[in-house]
Design a protein around this motif. Sequence first.
Motif, PDB file in Angstrom:
ATOM      1  N   LEU A  92      -3.250  -2.471   2.213  1.00 10.46           N
ATOM      2  CA  LEU A  92      -2.308  -2.042   1.404  1.00 10.46           C
ATOM      3  C   LEU A  92      -1.803  -0.600   1.367  1.00 10.46           C
ATOM      4  CD1 LEU A  92      -0.544  -3.192  -1.122  1.00 10.46           C
ATOM      5  CD2 LEU A  92      -2.836  -2.519  -2.601  1.00 10.46           C
ATOM      6  N   TYR A  93      -2.917   0.231   1.652  1.00 10.32           N
ATOM      7  CA  TYR A  93      -2.641   1.830   1.787  1.00 10.32           C
ATOM      8  C   TYR A  93      -2.267   2.354   2.956  1.00 10.32           C
ATOM      9  CZ  TYR A  93      -3.491   2.022  -3.365  1.00 10.32           C
ATOM     10  OH  TYR A  93      -3.458   1.684  -4.634  1.00 10.32           O
ATOM     11  N   GLY A  94      -2.801   1.512   4.175  1.00  8.46           N
ATOM     12  CA  GLY A  94      -2.660   2.098   5.409  1.00  8.46           C
ATOM     13  C   GLY A  94      -2.596   1.203   6.371  1.00  8.46           C
ATOM     14  N   GLN A  95      -2.841   1.221   7.718  1.00  7.67           N
ATOM     15  CA  GLN A  95      -2.940   0.469   8.835  1.00  7.67           C
ATOM     16  C   GLN A  95      -4.116  -0.086   9.060  1.00  7.67           C
ATOM     17  OE1 GLN A  95       0.217  -0.582   9.799  1.00  7.67           O
ATOM     18  NE2 GLN A  95       1.069   1.138   8.556  1.00  7.67           N
TER      19      GLN A  95
ATOM     20  N   VAL B  12      -7.365   8.649  -0.194  1.00  7.95           N
ATOM     21  CA  VAL B  12      -7.349   9.258   1.126  1.00  7.95           C
ATOM     22  C   VAL B  12      -6.331   8.605   2.397  1.00  7.95           C
ATOM     23  CG1 VAL B  12      -9.632  10.308   0.538  1.00  7.95           C
ATOM     24  CG2 VAL B  12      -9.576   8.040   1.858  1.00  7.95           C
ATOM     25  N   VAL B  13      -6.044   7.335   1.975  1.00  7.96           N
ATOM     26  CA  VAL B  13      -5.308   6.651   2.998  1.00  7.96           C
ATOM     27  C   VAL B  13      -3.831   6.321   2.663  1.00  7.96           C
ATOM     28  CG1 VAL B  13      -5.061   4.603   4.058  1.00  7.96           C
ATOM     29  CG2 VAL B  13      -7.484   5.269   3.892  1.00  7.96           C
ATOM     30  N   GLU B  14      -2.847   6.704   3.605  1.00  8.96           N
ATOM     31  CA  GLU B  14      -1.455   6.341   3.422  1.00  8.96           C
ATOM     32  C   GLU B  14      -0.720   5.954   4.464  1.00  8.96           C
ATOM     33  OE1 GLU B  14       0.668   9.927   2.041  1.00  8.96           O
ATOM     34  OE2 GLU B  14      -0.015  11.268   3.459  1.00  8.96           O
ATOM     35  N   SER B  15       0.160   5.254   4.250  1.00  7.56           N
ATOM     36  CA  SER B  15       1.147   4.903   5.487  1.00  7.56           C
ATOM     37  C   SER B  15       0.830   4.500   6.834  1.00  7.56           C
ATOM     38  CB  SER B  15       2.570   5.434   5.119  1.00  7.56           C
ATOM     39  OG  SER B  15       2.348   6.951   5.477  1.00  7.56           O
ATOM     40  N   GLU B  16       0.782   5.596   7.487  1.00  4.47           N
ATOM     41  CA  GLU B  16       0.531   5.316   9.059  1.00  4.47           C
ATOM     42  C   GLU B  16      -1.091   5.656   9.372  1.00  4.47           C
ATOM     43  OE1 GLU B  16       2.677   3.880  10.832  1.00  4.47           O
ATOM     44  OE2 GLU B  16       3.967   3.909   9.200  1.00  4.47           O
ATOM     45  N   ASP B  17      -1.775   6.124   8.422  1.00  2.00           N
ATOM     46  CA  ASP B  17      -3.306   6.181   8.659  1.00  2.00           C
ATOM     47  C   ASP B  17      -3.904   4.835   9.297  1.00  2.00           C
ATOM     48  OD1 ASP B  17      -2.930   8.913   7.798  1.00  2.00           O
ATOM     49  OD2 ASP B  17      -3.550   8.413   5.704  1.00  2.00           O
ATOM     50  N   ARG B  18      -4.604   5.108  10.091  1.00  2.00           N
ATOM     51  CA  ARG B  18      -5.440   3.780  10.657  1.00  2.00           C
ATOM     52  C   ARG B  18      -6.765   3.615  10.275  1.00  2.00           C
ATOM     53  NH1 ARG B  18      -8.268   3.186  15.327  1.00  2.00           N
ATOM     54  NH2 ARG B  18      -8.072   0.953  16.085  1.00  2.00           N
ATOM     55  N   VAL B  19      -7.159   2.551   9.593  1.00  2.00           N
ATOM     56  CA  VAL B  19      -8.540   2.139   8.979  1.00  2.00           C
ATOM     57  C   VAL B  19      -9.052   1.108   9.814  1.00  2.00           C
ATOM     58  CG1 VAL B  19      -9.833   1.933   6.786  1.00  2.00           C
ATOM     59  CG2 VAL B  19      -7.747   3.081   6.645  1.00  2.00           C
ATOM     60  N   VAL B  20     -10.413   1.472  10.061  1.00  2.00           N
ATOM     61  CA  VAL B  20     -11.303   0.291  10.541  1.00  2.00           C
ATOM     62  C   VAL B  20     -12.035  -0.226   9.381  1.00  2.00           C
ATOM     63  CG1 VAL B  20     -12.910  -0.200  12.305  1.00  2.00           C
ATOM     64  CG2 VAL B  20     -11.423   1.269  12.871  1.00  2.00           C
ATOM     65  N   SER B  21     -11.921  -1.627   9.247  1.00  2.00           N
ATOM     66  CA  SER B  21     -12.431  -2.256   8.069  1.00  2.00           C
ATOM     67  C   SER B  21     -13.431  -3.266   8.582  1.00  2.00           C
ATOM     68  CB  SER B  21     -11.544  -2.772   7.066  1.00  2.00           C
ATOM     69  OG  SER B  21     -11.129  -1.980   6.250  1.00  2.00           O
ATOM     70  N   ILE B  22     -14.637  -2.840   8.344  1.00  2.00           N
ATOM     71  CA  ILE B  22     -15.934  -3.795   8.730  1.00  2.00           C
ATOM     72  C   ILE B  22     -15.740  -5.014   7.588  1.00  2.00           C
ATOM     73  CG2 ILE B  22     -18.147  -4.316   9.155  1.00  2.00           C
ATOM     74  CD1 ILE B  22     -18.177  -1.151   9.603  1.00  2.00           C
TER      75      ILE B  22
END
Lengths: 383, 383
Positions: B100-103, B75-85
Amino acid sequence: MDLEDTLLMMPGPVPVAPRVLRAMSKPMINHRSPEFAAIYDDCREVLADVFQTKNDICIISGSGTAGMEAAIGSVVESEDRVVSIENGKFGERFKDLAGLYGQVDPLEIEWGKPVDLEMLEEKLEAGAKAVTLVHNETSTGILNPAPEIGKLAKKYGALFIMDGVTSLGGDEVKVDEWGVDLAVVGSQKCIAAPPGLAMVSVSEKALEAMEAVKKRPYYLDLKAYKKSGDKARTETPYTPAIPLFYGLQEALQLVKEEGMEARIKRHSLLSEAVRAAMAEMNLEMFPKLNEYSSYSNTVSAMKAPKGLDGEEIKKEMKKRGIIIAGGQAHLKGQIFRIGSMGNVSSRDILTTIQTLELILREKGLLENFGAGVEAAAKVIDRL
Amino acid sequence: MDLEDTLLMMPGPVPVAPRVLRAMSKPMINHRSPEFAAIYDDCREVLADVFQTKNDICIISGSGTAGMEAAIGSVVESEDRVVSIENGKFGERFKDLAGLYGQVDPLEIEWGKPVDLEMLEEKLEAGAKAVTLVHNETSTGILNPAPEIGKLAKKYGALFIMDGVTSLGGDEVKVDEWGVDLAVVGSQKCIAAPPGLAMVSVSEKALEAMEAVKKRPYYLDLKAYKKSGDKARTETPYTPAIPLFYGLQEALQLVKEEGMEARIKRHSLLSEAVRAAMAEMNLEMFPKLNEYSSYSNTVSAMKAPKGLDGEEIKKEMKKRGIIIAGGQAHLKGQIFRIGSMGNVSSRDILTTIQTLELILREKGLLENFGAGVEAAAKVIDRL
């Protein structure tokens, strides 16, 4: 249908020996322990003989496809050019994987036809980081010329990535002599372990390439497997499928007991027996060969006879307790395939041919009943 | 050491019931057959109850990490922003995968400390495609506030990706009620099957996101699993690890027989028993809690007492036939961990505590010998 009484004659998963099945019933162990390391190392020792290599061999918990992706994804990235040879379903998969990780230049050949080495050389001359080959194309029953392709890869400085999923453990594969940088095998084919593990040999050149790649996959990063495998106590980077390792260890013990030379001879003669029978039954082999290619020694693909769909043959065989394979993708219905992989015996082969004869006779498509079995038995006598 | 006589009290792999081990010894079957489809469907039926979801559940042949990567990579690619706890080792892994997959925009919290929901909300306000959470952080023994984080994810339109590897099957998880779009579990933890399978539930919203992603991983592409799983005859896109499916089916049968409510109560009380014992033994729990977090109900992490390294405790326990876990990464030596996952019994817990008491007394670090066992037994009485 009683599953306990089914004969699997597909090109994998293959029947697994009772002692291999029993080995999987051992209790779980800590996967970061000397006990697990001993199992892993034991597997690698026999695999070195199967692969004919001094390269390190990584074992991934995943299918053969996972092994193919690990091989490509660990050394290929963004702008890297990859020449992908496709003359069947698994060649197509390799091409798709190469396109996912890099820039693919496919050498597309009609499924079942042989690789054109001149066309390949033209593509390699243009420069490529890697060339991918499916050694034994399971979908069409052709054996592709790995040694010749290895020479070309070396000549043009390309990494040689080879899917040996249905050749390794059943046919001759010489990873070091042929210059295969990454060779992949699945557990459930000629090695006759249960499905779920992929093994990949990694050359020094491949390892160097990995180190230069910025973005490798995570679970399928061969560099991580290589690193964990190099520890004083062998490990896997992520939790391994422990029962499958128990099974693989026992299956490889069987390989060791038989000896690779005898094992290859058995696979080769049993496939020859299938082909001899098919000739007598007027069933045509599907692959078209040239001087560099040959029929597979682990799976035989035949054209369905006029008036009888390949899927129908499969269905009729299943009714009689024997599971064979049909054609994949556009070959569905047009061909049928008989595996002679793993621990398959001459009895299994003869039963399969006999049953096929019964079906063809019933459909009015067989003249000399019994001639197939007879021809096969004659080949088997040389075992 | 006799492997048959070892008690696994790690946070996975956990001991597997003999009937589950035996189930793996069944012969191989064709993985594209009604027989395999029936097994897969049977597993999914029980898993729906474990996950408390109407979402479809995909089963991947690979470890929990493979499941985590599939969830992110699909579901995540290149420019997608992900908040990781991140407040432990597995939070860190999720962060690495997101990067690895997004920002990735990490919410980094000292390992073992609770999630700061205000800081999380600030990050989500800035916009994010997804938020990742490790529900039960195996490395530190803290249970993170999934329902609250689910609410925040919904408020800001982010996909909620949750690692439930060591909560699902042992603690309360309400995928639908909490709004978890992708929930991941591994087979070898609370479900008490052998390691090697990952299960991921996929919401409609997650499926839509997948369809918009151009470049998903190949082997770990959840869209491919979803599609194969939706066929009239359930399949997996690639060859599944058949024996592990046999094992999973039987392990889930055990889950069904016990009932999820009773199972969660058992996990909860057994962990409470461990904590009650530790208090009596003057061993401090490692996690720091706030009002939204709590101690894990499936794994307990304790600080090593002064004068005794966590690794030394692990070693001494192993000598006595009990395998517990130490600390990971920078926590190595500082903490030790006792799993109470899967089919663990009150007898297993009492034996473990008793053995730990013996070791501490031997080292001169225990005053009231027997008080730990007594405190644990008192909690267990409520079972």
